[in-house]
Design a protein around this motif. Sequence first.
Motif, short mmCIF file in Angstrom:
data_model
loop_
_atom_site.label_atom_id
_atom_site.label_comp_id
_atom_site.label_asym_id
_atom_site.label_seq_id
_atom_site.Cartn_x
_atom_site.Cartn_y
_atom_site.Cartn_z
N GLU A 72 -4.53 -25.80 -4.19
CA GLU A 72 -5.18 -24.49 -4.20
C GLU A 72 -6.57 -24.58 -3.59
O GLU A 72 -7.22 -25.60 -3.72
CB GLU A 72 -5.31 -23.98 -5.64
CG GLU A 72 -4.00 -23.50 -6.22
CD GLU A 72 -3.49 -22.21 -5.61
OE1 GLU A 72 -4.31 -21.40 -5.12
OE2 GLU A 72 -2.28 -22.02 -5.60
N PRO A 73 -7.04 -23.57 -2.92
CA PRO A 73 -6.36 -22.31 -2.70
C PRO A 73 -5.34 -22.40 -1.57
O PRO A 73 -5.46 -23.24 -0.68
CB PRO A 73 -7.50 -21.37 -2.31
CG PRO A 73 -8.48 -22.26 -1.62
CD PRO A 73 -8.39 -23.57 -2.34
N HIS A 74 -4.36 -21.52 -1.60
CA HIS A 74 -3.35 -21.46 -0.55
C HIS A 74 -4.02 -20.99 0.74
O HIS A 74 -5.00 -20.25 0.71
CB HIS A 74 -2.24 -20.49 -0.98
CG HIS A 74 -1.08 -20.50 -0.04
ND1 HIS A 74 -1.02 -19.70 1.06
CD2 HIS A 74 0.06 -21.23 -0.05
CE1 HIS A 74 0.10 -19.94 1.72
NE2 HIS A 74 0.78 -20.87 1.06
N ASN A 91 -6.66 -27.65 -9.14
CA ASN A 91 -6.62 -27.10 -7.78
C ASN A 91 -6.32 -28.19 -6.75
O ASN A 91 -5.54 -27.96 -5.82
CB ASN A 91 -7.95 -26.42 -7.44
CG ASN A 91 -8.14 -25.12 -8.19
OD1 ASN A 91 -7.22 -24.57 -8.78
ND2 ASN A 91 -9.36 -24.61 -8.17
#
Length: 174
Positions: free
Chosen positions: A143-145, A138
């Motif tokens: 991540e996260p977007h 991640n």
Amino acid sequence: MYIGESFIGSGVNAAHINTVFGARTGPAGTAWASSLASPSAGHVPFVAVLAPSVPVKPLTLFVTKAAPTNDTHGTLIWGPAQAGVAAGVADAVADGTLPGATIEENVVIAAVWVNPDADDADTVYRNNREATARALRNGLIGEPHIDTVLAARHRPHNPFYTAPTGDPFTEKKQ
């Protein structure tokens, strides 16, 4: 420097991992060395190993988020959680998440939560292994977007709290 997070599992044997991956000669390396040299009561950072005298590479500093509350909790931190973190880092190298060519030039810091009520060593191990590999991945892919972050703001939740539906603060901001 790459910062990652992952939460795997449920209940008392779940794993919550935060990772920092970066150059030994940069801020991650400075934080790594400073943390190792600055233990505090109940929070003694140590090098994660796959076996005695076999530290995982890149060298990984294991930092517990919860001071051991009893012998069982301490054993779960030093045993299966540490083994899971070390294996998760090695998995990230093996699958190409972490660049193998620069292993000696980088370090990892893993901040690790082991619930004081955890009671299943094998589940603690599996969850920490998966959470470590996922947190590193991640961090490296971002991540996260941001779209996921913005969507989640309408109903924040975690294993200890869920914001109420119809929250006036959230509704005003939409």
